[in-house]
Scaffold this active site. Structure first.
Site, PDB file in Angstrom:
ATOM      1  N   ASP A   7       0.872  -1.173   0.000  1.00  0.00           N
ATOM      2  CA  ASP A   7       0.000   0.000   0.000  1.00  0.00           C
ATOM      3  C   ASP A   7       0.910   1.224   0.000  1.00  0.00           C
ATOM      4  OD1 ASP A   7      -2.168   1.776   0.268  1.00  0.00           O
ATOM      5  OD2 ASP A   7      -2.002   1.733   2.446  1.00  0.00           O
ATOM      6  N   GLU A  66      -1.433  -1.664  -4.448  1.00  0.00           N
ATOM      7  CA  GLU A  66      -2.664  -0.887  -4.552  1.00  0.00           C
ATOM      8  C   GLU A  66      -2.427   0.285  -5.495  1.00  0.00           C
ATOM      9  OE1 GLU A  66      -6.001  -0.136  -1.483  1.00  0.00           O
ATOM     10  OE2 GLU A  66      -4.545   1.481  -1.226  1.00  0.00           O
ATOM     11  N   ASP A 139      -2.316   1.596   7.173  1.00  0.00           N
ATOM     12  CA  ASP A 139      -1.520   1.285   5.976  1.00  0.00           C
ATOM     13  C   ASP A 139      -1.147  -0.199   5.964  1.00  0.00           C
ATOM     14  OD1 ASP A 139      -0.712   4.238   5.056  1.00  0.00           O
ATOM     15  OD2 ASP A 139      -0.456   4.103   7.221  1.00  0.00           O
TER      16      ASP A 139
END
Length: 157
Positions: A7, A66, A139
């Site tokens: 991420d 992501e 996160d």
């Protein structure tokens, strides 16, 4: 099979490595890379060095990242795109390929709702992996969710 979920962020880059064997998912490690230096070049180098350490330590077979979300601050989007570009290049060098998932795809895969809150995603991450402790910052749970999404996609194909 080990899957690295990432991420990316402009201050923290969440990561998670999960094991996907015989329809069973388990968490191997998770954390975040804290980006503390102020110069962009140093930030990119720190990020790539940390990724190299992860890839050296764990035998990773698949990587999922992501995708960039829409943001109102163009400078933040540009910086995040630069980080993603550096991460992508390193992953291509080391692993050979990676998959990308939008936040909507990740949320839908884990909760069934593409507009789910980050806390709902974190709840499902804990439930799917039988994690009892709190996962902070978000996160980290986002990175785990990206890895789980990729595992689900691999299972379907």
């Amino acid at each position: 099979m080990r899957i690295l979920g990432i991420d990316p962020g402009s201050r923290k880059c969440g990561y998670a490595i999960i094991s996907h064997t015989s329809n069973k998912l388990s968490l191997i490690t998770a954390g975040f890379i804290n980006i503390t230096t102020t110069r962009l070049q140093e930030q990119i180098l720190d990020l790539i060095e940390a990724l190299d350490c992860l890839l050296d330590r764990y035998e990773v077979h698949e990587v999922a990242i992501e995708d960039i979300f829409f943001a109102y601050n163009p400078k933040s989007v540009i910086k995040l795109a630069q980080f993603r570009g550096a991460l992508s290049l390193k992953i291509l060098e080391r692993i050979g390929n990676f998959s990308e998932y939008t936040p909507l795809q990740v949320k839908k895969a884990l909760t069934g709702n593409g507009k789910a809150a980050k806390e709902q995603v974190a709840f499902m991450v804990k439930r799917l992996l039988n994690i009892t402790s709190e996962i902070k910052p978000l996160d980290i749970s986002d990175a785990i969710a990206v890895a789980i999404t990729h595992a689900q996609r691999l299972k379907l194909h």
